[in-house]
Design an enzyme around this catalytic site. Structure first.
Site, PDB file in Angstrom:
ATOM      1  N   ASP A  20      14.236 -12.539  59.395  1.00 18.68           N
ATOM      2  CA  ASP A  20      12.783 -12.694  59.242  1.00 18.68           C
ATOM      3  C   ASP A  20      12.083 -11.343  59.227  1.00 18.68           C
ATOM      4  O   ASP A  20      12.190 -10.558  60.177  1.00 18.68           O
ATOM      5  CB  ASP A  20      12.222 -13.559  60.373  1.00 18.68           C
ATOM      6  CG  ASP A  20      12.777 -14.961  60.309  1.00 18.68           C
ATOM      7  OD1 ASP A  20      12.622 -15.593  59.256  1.00 18.68           O
ATOM      8  OD2 ASP A  20      13.388 -15.406  61.295  1.00 18.68           O
TER       9      ASP A  20
ATOM     10  N   ASP B 115      18.867  -8.183  60.304  1.00 15.47           N
ATOM     11  CA  ASP B 115      17.910  -9.168  60.790  1.00 15.47           C
ATOM     12  C   ASP B 115      17.493  -9.984  59.558  1.00 15.47           C
ATOM     13  O   ASP B 115      17.735  -9.562  58.418  1.00 15.47           O
ATOM     14  CB  ASP B 115      16.698  -8.426  61.386  1.00 15.47           C
ATOM     15  CG  ASP B 115      15.535  -9.347  61.648  1.00 15.47           C
ATOM     16  OD1 ASP B 115      15.737 -10.403  62.281  1.00 15.47           O
ATOM     17  OD2 ASP B 115      14.401  -9.009  61.231  1.00 15.47           O
TER      18      ASP B 115
END
Ligand code: XBP
Ligand code: MG
Length: 238
Positions: A9, A7
């Site tokens: 953010d 991922d």
């Protein structure tokens, strides 16, 4: 060796509070809106992933009247475009560093020819700008696949983006390890059948429900059971 799917953010970098949030507020100001997403409110709004979706949710939640003659879809899209411009500028100015251990692990994985990919909700240019500004232009090539933004219909917590990345890599979920920071992210990976999930929490996500995660750490450099830090050798034992 398992494929590592990251991922962005909150996981690669703490981009929300001092990155996305600031860019949203700058876009609101540029559009002449008096909206202000303070740190606390933004934490609540993060429950909805995706910038456009987050703006729509805010408008609905606070019953905000957007000028009658504009099409809401178009209004949100334009506002989000301005937000992306501000976010890009902020990241390009080097405002947000990578989280502890991220550069180390990515470089270790690269040196050992581990397959790497990205599965994120954020807009593609946000990902490429962060990577090139923190790790250099060539780092884009470290990732076999970058799954981002509107490439799938349903954003996290839906499993779509992880499923899409797995498909592109032609691998089974059992061959992957996902790296996440949030409840929505863990749910997305887990529901895509990825059962090895490493969570590194941050201020916004520390109280989330991480059911399904394999390990929950403060960051990749933390000492964990069985290792001094989260490195490739330890990941291979999962
Ligand atoms: C990240 C997000 C993103 C960013 C904004 O979620 O929710 O929406 O906040 O990005 P995750 P855009 O880390 O779970 O992928 O404005 O470009 O949509
Ligand atoms: Mg995240």
């Amino acid at each position: 060796m398992k494929a590592l799917i990251f991922d962005v953010d909150g996981t690669l970098a703490d981009t929300e509070k001092d990155g996305h949030r600031i860019a949203f507020n700058e876009a609101f100001a540029e559009a002449g809106l008096d909206w202000n997403w303070d740190i606390e409110l933004y934490g609540e709004l993060l429950a909805i992933t995706g910038g456009k979706e987050r703006i729509r949710n805010y408008i609905q939640r606070f019953n905000i009247q957007v000028e009658n003659d504009v099409n809401l879809e178009e209004f949100i899209a334009n506002l989000h475009k301005t937000k992306t411009k501000h976010y890009k500028a902020l990241i390009s100015a080097g405002q947000i560093p990578l989280r502890p251990g991220v550069e180390r692990l990515l470089k270790e994985a690269r040196a050992n020819q581990a397959r790497m990919a990205i599965a994120t909700t954020t807009t593609m240019v946000n990902v490429t700008t962060l990577l090139t500004n923190t790790l250099g232009e060539e780092s884009l090539e470290w990732f076999e696949v970058i799954g981002a933004g509107d490439i799938v219909e349903n954003k996290k917590p839906a499993p779509d983006i992880y499923q899409w990345v797995l498909q592109q890599m032609h691998i089974d979920a059992a061959e992957a390890i996902a790296f996440e920071d949030s409840e929505n992210g863990v749910k997305s990976a887990f529901d895509a059948n990825i059962k090895r999930i490493v969570v590194t929490t941050n201020d916004y996500t520390q109280n989330h429900d991480f059911s399904g995660a394999t390990i929950i750490a403060n960051n990749l450099d933390e000492q964990i059971a069985g290792a001094q830090k989260i490195d490739l050798a330890w990941l291979q034992t999962l």
